[in-house]
Structure formats: C-alpha cells, structure tokens
Design a protein around this motif. Structure first.
Motif, PDB file in Angstrom:
ATOM      1  N   THR A 142      -3.823   2.709   4.477  1.00 38.64           N
ATOM      2  CA  THR A 142      -2.482   2.687   5.253  1.00 38.64           C
ATOM      3  C   THR A 142      -2.717   3.032   6.753  1.00 38.64           C
ATOM      4  O   THR A 142      -2.175   2.118   7.555  1.00 38.64           O
ATOM      5  CB  THR A 142      -1.581   3.779   4.649  1.00 38.64           C
ATOM      6  OG1 THR A 142      -1.556   3.483   3.255  1.00 38.64           O
ATOM      7  CG2 THR A 142      -0.269   3.751   5.232  1.00 38.64           C
ATOM      8  N   GLN A 168       1.336   4.262  -3.079  1.00 40.58           N
ATOM      9  CA  GLN A 168       0.829   5.647  -3.079  1.00 40.58           C
ATOM     10  C   GLN A 168       1.759   6.754  -3.776  1.00 40.58           C
ATOM     11  O   GLN A 168       3.326   6.454  -4.102  1.00 40.58           O
ATOM     12  CB  GLN A 168       0.975   6.205  -1.635  1.00 40.58           C
ATOM     13  CG  GLN A 168       0.048   5.740  -0.615  1.00 40.58           C
ATOM     14  CD  GLN A 168       0.053   6.065   0.807  1.00 40.58           C
ATOM     15  OE1 GLN A 168       0.987   6.851   1.137  1.00 40.58           O
ATOM     16  NE2 GLN A 168      -0.610   5.354   1.549  1.00 40.58           N
ATOM     17  N   ALA A 176      -5.911   8.519  -3.832  1.00 39.77           N
ATOM     18  CA  ALA A 176      -5.139   9.115  -2.702  1.00 39.77           C
ATOM     19  C   ALA A 176      -6.130   8.846  -1.438  1.00 39.77           C
ATOM     20  O   ALA A 176      -5.404   8.407  -0.266  1.00 39.77           O
ATOM     21  CB  ALA A 176      -4.797  10.556  -3.000  1.00 39.77           C
ATOM     22  N   THR A 184       0.791  -1.146  -0.110  1.00 43.04           N
ATOM     23  CA  THR A 184       0.056   0.135  -0.034  1.00 43.04           C
ATOM     24  C   THR A 184       0.814   1.426  -0.121  1.00 43.04           C
ATOM     25  O   THR A 184       0.798   2.233  -0.561  1.00 43.04           O
ATOM     26  CB  THR A 184      -0.857   0.044   1.060  1.00 43.04           C
ATOM     27  OG1 THR A 184      -1.596  -1.147   1.122  1.00 43.04           O
ATOM     28  CG2 THR A 184      -1.828   1.186   1.329  1.00 43.04           C
ATOM     29  N   SER A 208       4.230   9.741  -4.810  1.00 42.95           N
ATOM     30  CA  SER A 208       5.035  10.636  -4.134  1.00 42.95           C
ATOM     31  C   SER A 208       5.432  11.639  -4.966  1.00 42.95           C
ATOM     32  O   SER A 208       5.223  11.616  -6.240  1.00 42.95           O
ATOM     33  CB  SER A 208       6.074   9.782  -3.321  1.00 42.95           C
ATOM     34  OG  SER A 208       6.823   9.307  -4.227  1.00 42.95           O
ATOM     35  N   LEU A 229      -5.983   4.781  -0.583  1.00 42.28           N
ATOM     36  CA  LEU A 229      -4.706   4.394  -0.059  1.00 42.28           C
ATOM     37  C   LEU A 229      -4.359   4.999   1.301  1.00 42.28           C
ATOM     38  O   LEU A 229      -3.720   4.372   2.183  1.00 42.28           O
ATOM     39  CB  LEU A 229      -3.686   4.977  -1.083  1.00 42.28           C
ATOM     40  CG  LEU A 229      -3.739   4.085  -2.653  1.00 42.28           C
ATOM     41  CD1 LEU A 229      -2.691   4.483  -3.469  1.00 42.28           C
ATOM     42  CD2 LEU A 229      -3.513   2.498  -2.202  1.00 42.28           C
ATOM     43  N   THR A 230      -4.738   6.316   1.308  1.00 45.28           N
ATOM     44  CA  THR A 230      -4.353   6.904   2.682  1.00 45.28           C
ATOM     45  C   THR A 230      -5.261   6.258   4.029  1.00 45.28           C
ATOM     46  O   THR A 230      -4.599   5.885   4.927  1.00 45.28           O
ATOM     47  CB  THR A 230      -4.622   8.374   2.795  1.00 45.28           C
ATOM     48  OG1 THR A 230      -4.140   8.983   1.801  1.00 45.28           O
ATOM     49  CG2 THR A 230      -4.367   9.196   4.336  1.00 45.28           C
TER      50      THR A 230
END
Length: 129
Positions: free
Chosen positions: A52, A23, A45, A19, A25, A48-49
C-alpha cells in the motif's frame, strides 16, 4: 507520453484499491475468512502495508507528473493592460462619438411605465387556449 502516464496511473489506482480492500480491518473486510492462508496473518499484514505504501507513493508521483504535464500547455495571461482589439482607444485627432440623448434605457423604462399607467385598472380574466 501523457496517455502512457494516465494508463500507468489508472493501473496503480486499481491495484491500490484492491490492496486496501484486502487488508484486515476491525470489520474483517475482504481479508476475512479462517486461518487457511498462504502466509501468517502477521506476514500478510506486513506485505499489504508495504505494498500500500509503495502504491501510494506511485499514485502521488503520477498525479504530480500529470499535473506538471498539463501545465506545460498553459500560456500565462494578464487581466490588466490587455484591451480587446475592437475596443482600442481612438487616435489623438479623432473625437469620440457622443451617445444618443434619446432612446436610452431610462427613457425606454419611463415609456413602459407610462404605458402601464394608461392601461385599464380592471384585471382581465385569463383566456383559455
């Protein structure tokens, strides 16, 4: 029980690593590549946030659980007041044996020093083997 928690912990770790790598970056990471995604960049986003964060909570929870389970087997010990069984104090009527007066470490070192002083002062050449 501990084996089951370890397996769950390792699965969380693998998914968490994946994960984080997905993401986006500054450098792009593994999430780079055109706009042909199944979700918009903002939705990805968010997903995934949140994923995480949930996996991080699971990682910490399983880490604490494993630590707690490992501490159940420990026995408290004290370094004070516990003498080894072979070194117990003698009984009241028994007198301790006095240490020998000759043959101690200092006497041995003194004898070795005297033998070195009696050795020839000329160094010997090394011998080949």
């Amino acid at each position: 029980m501990q084996t089951v928690v370890i397996v769950i912990h390792l699965m969380i770790v693998v998914v968490l690593i994946g994960t984080v790598l997905l993401q986006k970056s500054e450098g792009g990471g593994l999430g780079m590549g055109g706009g042909a995604g199944f979700m918009s960049s903002r939705g990805t986003a968010n997903l995934l946030t949140r994923t995480t964060a949930v996996l991080a909570v699971g990682f910490f929870a399983t880490s604490l659980l494993l630590s707690w389970m490992a501490s159940l087997d420990r026995k408290p010990t004290s370094i004070l007041g516990n003498a080894p069984p072979g070194q117990s104090q003698p009984a009241g009527g028994v007198t301790p044996v006095a240490p020998p007066t000759s043959g101690g470490v200092l006497d041995t070192l003194k004898k070795a020093d005297e033998q070195q002083n009696q050795a020839p002062a000329v160094p010997q050449p090394p011998r080949s083997q």
